[in-house]
Design a protein around this motif. Structure first.
Motif, mmCIF file in Angstrom:
data_model
loop_
_atom_site.group_PDB
_atom_site.id
_atom_site.type_symbol
_atom_site.label_atom_id
_atom_site.label_comp_id
_atom_site.label_asym_id
_atom_site.label_seq_id
_atom_site.Cartn_x
_atom_site.Cartn_y
_atom_site.Cartn_z
ATOM 1 N N UNK A 298 -64.355 -16.228 -30.562
ATOM 2 C CA UNK A 298 -63.965 -15.304 -31.626
ATOM 3 C C UNK A 298 -62.591 -15.662 -32.182
ATOM 4 N N UNK A 299 -61.647 -15.961 -31.298
ATOM 5 C CA UNK A 299 -60.287 -16.312 -31.729
ATOM 6 C C UNK A 299 -60.286 -17.608 -32.538
ATOM 7 N N UNK A 300 -61.077 -18.578 -32.099
ATOM 8 C CA UNK A 300 -61.149 -19.858 -32.828
ATOM 9 C C UNK A 300 -61.746 -19.657 -34.215
ATOM 10 N N UNK A 301 -62.750 -18.788 -34.321
ATOM 11 C CA UNK A 301 -63.317 -18.494 -35.640
ATOM 12 C C UNK A 301 -62.278 -17.830 -36.540
ATOM 13 N N UNK A 302 -61.494 -16.946 -35.970
ATOM 14 C CA UNK A 302 -60.440 -16.297 -36.759
ATOM 15 C C UNK A 302 -59.470 -17.332 -37.317
ATOM 16 N N UNK A 303 -59.100 -18.302 -36.497
ATOM 17 C CA UNK A 303 -58.173 -19.358 -36.944
ATOM 18 C C UNK A 303 -58.760 -20.183 -38.082
ATOM 19 N N UNK A 304 -60.089 -20.268 -38.122
ATOM 20 C CA UNK A 304 -60.766 -21.026 -39.173
ATOM 21 C C UNK A 304 -60.991 -20.195 -40.433
ATOM 22 N N UNK A 305 -60.547 -18.931 -40.410
ATOM 23 C CA UNK A 305 -60.722 -18.061 -41.565
ATOM 24 C C UNK A 305 -62.017 -17.289 -41.560
ATOM 25 N N UNK A 306 -62.685 -17.219 -40.418
ATOM 26 C CA UNK A 306 -63.939 -16.488 -40.324
ATOM 27 C C UNK A 306 -63.732 -14.985 -40.431
ATOM 28 N N UNK A 307 -64.774 -14.305 -40.863
ATOM 29 C CA UNK A 307 -64.766 -12.838 -40.973
ATOM 30 C C UNK A 307 -65.322 -12.297 -39.661
ATOM 31 N N UNK A 308 -64.448 -11.964 -38.725
ATOM 32 C CA UNK A 308 -64.840 -11.671 -37.349
ATOM 33 C C UNK A 308 -64.453 -10.247 -36.958
#
Length: 360
Positions: A298-308
């Motif tokens: 989840x944190x890695x997706x956030x760093x990529x700009x994901x809508x989490x």
């Protein structure tokens, strides 16, 4: 039965089940579709979720003693009751006899999920339309499958109108999960992983055989026809050190062999921005599919700009890892289903990436 594409780019047939709800859709627009990716069922063809939907409990197939429970019906009926159409995939090789099920293979599972959406929309006589939104739902193995699908949608299936994904307890880091599962009731899942890896990349067979004892080889062959119930009765609490010639665990072998480590690393989920909004739920005390590695995804997706939307789930800690894993599934299920329904009904969800570092 529908067509998908395996890791090697080859066309392959997959089975599944489409369920048309009797409940009316009360949201805006046409009735949406949810693709349900099942949790761990096993590796034998008799373990497929679509078969379990017909019988609920499977106890014995022919002369084989087998135990398979259709537990995904709990989520399926909650989704149907909200007027959501549901298509469920059996994944590659689980229900078709041309190959073994490629358990926790990131690309195979992600493709199977996305192509299930395409296949459901192509069925005649349903209430779905080309404009129907799509949501994904999965826990455990299914959580990893839908997480992978959300990552692959933009490149593999941009035509699938993916709105939202619920990913519960995803095995995003297989090295971490391997170490956690070893010695538990679900150790058989490690055999299913190795069997699938060897099928996907035959060059791994020689490498793996270098370590496997005769007993270990017999165990993997035995597991290849088993469901979860069979594996628990037959192999619960075993350690993979009993499968190898030198007493090394599977986790240690992965660390020691660059080719195997590279294959496992390639299965990592969290390195690509997911499509749509994703709710990542993970039990704080889950020590079977460890909480920390799901949180990292989840944190890695956030760093990529994901809508989490990251959702840590608190249920009482229990001594047994299997219960620590399935407790959050049951405790969070109604919330997860309603969250997905709200998104498909057009209500936005606010990402909590900004405060994720403060959350457990």
């Amino acid at each position: 039965m529908y067509r998908t594409t395996d890791t090697g780019g080859q066309a392959v047939a997959v089975t599944g089940a489409y369920l048309e709800p009797s409940a009316a859709w009360r949201g805006p627009g046409p009735r949406p579709l949810v693709v349900l990716a099942p949790g761990t069922m096993g590796q034998g063809d008799q373990c497929s979720t679509s078969l379990a939907l017909q019988y609920g409990l499977i106890f014995g197939v022919g002369d084989q003693t087998t135990v398979s429970i259709g537990y995904e019906v709990l989520a399926i009926y909650q989704l149907l009751a909200k007027g959501l159409a549901v298509v469920q995939t059996d994944y590659l090789g689980l229900g078709t006899t041309d190959r073994l099920h490629t358990y926790v293979n990131r690309v195979d599972e992600g493709h199977a999920v996305l192509d299930a959406a395409r296949a459901a929309k192509a069925l005649p006589g349903t209430s779905l339309t080309a404009a129907s939104g799509v949501g994904l739902y999965g826990y455990s193995q299914g959580g990893g499958a839908v997480a992978s699908a959300a990552e692959l949608q933009s490149s593999y299936a941009p035509d699938v109108r993916l709105t939202a994904t619920y990913s519960g307890a995803p095995p995003a880091d297989l090295a971490a999960v391997t170490a956690a599962i070893d010695g538990t009731e679900l150790v058989g899942a490690l055999g299913w992983s190795v069997n699938g890896f060897r099928q996907t990349d035959p060059s791994l067979s020689t490498l793996v055989d270098k370590y496997l004892s005769d007993a270990g080889k017999a165990t993997l062959t035995d597991l290849s026809t088993m469901c979860v119930g069979d594996a628990i009765f037959g192999y619960a609490l075993q350690r993979t050190t009993s499968w190898t010639k030198n007493g090394k665990s599977l986790a240690d072998i992965i660390k020691a062999e660059p080719q195997l480590k590279a294959f496992v690393d390639e299965q990592t989920i969290g390195n690509r921005k997911p499509a749509g909004v994703v709710r990542v739920a993970t039990g704080l005390f889950d020590n079977l599919v460890p909480h920390a590695q799901a949180r990292t995804m989840a944190a890695d997706w956030c760093k990529l700009g994901g809508d989490v939307v990251y959702a840590p789930v608190t249920v009482p800690w229990l001594v047994d890892p299997l219960l620590n894993h399935f407790g959050p599934l049951l405790a969070d299920q109604a919330t997860a289903v309603d969250w997905l329904y709200q998104r498909l009904a057009g209500k936005p969800a606010d990402s909590n990436c900004a405060i994720l570092p403060l959350l457990p």
